[in-house]
Design an enzyme around this catalytic site. Sequence first.
Site, PDB file in Angstrom:
ATOM      1  N   ASN A  72       0.850  -1.184   0.000  1.00 23.34           N
ATOM      2  CA  ASN A  72       0.000   0.000   0.000  1.00 23.34           C
ATOM      3  C   ASN A  72       0.890   1.239   0.000  1.00 23.34           C
ATOM      4  O   ASN A  72       1.580   1.477  -0.986  1.00 23.34           O
ATOM      5  CB  ASN A  72      -0.979  -0.007   1.175  1.00 23.34           C
ATOM      6  CG  ASN A  72      -2.128   0.960   0.940  1.00 23.34           C
ATOM      7  OD1 ASN A  72      -2.601   1.103  -0.183  1.00 23.34           O
ATOM      8  ND2 ASN A  72      -2.583   1.642   1.977  1.00 23.34           N
ATOM      9  N   ASP A 168      -5.748   8.547   5.588  1.00 21.30           N
ATOM     10  CA  ASP A 168      -5.137   7.768   4.513  1.00 21.30           C
ATOM     11  C   ASP A 168      -3.671   8.201   4.377  1.00 21.30           C
ATOM     12  O   ASP A 168      -2.908   8.110   5.317  1.00 21.30           O
ATOM     13  CB  ASP A 168      -5.945   7.976   3.225  1.00 21.30           C
ATOM     14  CG  ASP A 168      -5.798   6.847   2.226  1.00 21.30           C
ATOM     15  OD1 ASP A 168      -4.665   6.399   1.992  1.00 21.30           O
ATOM     16  OD2 ASP A 168      -6.812   6.426   1.637  1.00 21.30           O
TER      17      ASP A 168
END
Length: 269
Positions: A72, A168
């Site tokens: 990620n 995020d």
Amino acid sequence: MDIENGKLFEHKISSGNTNSISFPHRLAVVLEGNDGDFILGLDRKLAGYDLETNELTWLLEVEPEESLHRFNDGKVDPKGRIWIGTLSTKFTTGVGSLYCIDQDLIPQKKLPNLTISNGMAWTKDSKTFYFIDSPTQQIQEFDFDIDTGAIEFKRIAVEIPQEMGTPDGMCIDREGMLWVAHYGGSGVYRWNPTSGELVDKIELPVPHVTSCCFGGKHLDYLLITTAQENLTQDQLIEYPQSGDTFLVKTDTQGFLPNHAQLINRKSTD
């Protein structure tokens, strides 16, 4: 970049021109190497990428037994080490990890039991490391040893209310404030990690904001990425700019990205 479609975009601010390169993998991370090449996180592998020849050099793979896992977010620390996290594409709780990769290309697991390994940032003095595991709704603060890469949990710097969306990607400015993309929160929020208080927000015309970094000649523009995923057709009509990348002038400045110091490259093939 477009993770699921494996696309890397290059946008020149001076001309406004945008080019793209496609890879037959999920493209989760793009970092700068010390030799002018890029380091790409493709699925669960790291690869060197030569912009001139378009040649990929495979460097390493993590969690090869986990076919549903992918990288990620990733960053390079002030010493040139790569920090990169994994998640399950099913977003299974606690199966991801955060790795640190030095010149020997041997991944060292720094944090286990993560769900969505995400934003990272280091303070200007390199003594503090901030990290986000998105579902926790927290920004964690660690003591950081620049010589060894050791981290030690210190405290929760910021608690983010659910109604503001999910934290995020993240970057830090020269005043030590953290700029955090809020997925489902329609913006980038500027948090004071010392007090835990929200001090500013860039409102965007889309719900899902995914990451941000500073750029431009004076490092005073914030480059902001957003997503179309998890939106209904009606929501895509309501928020047609979802998935676009935004460039926003700020009243502060950030830092140039650190370059990965990977000297001992070798192929995993």
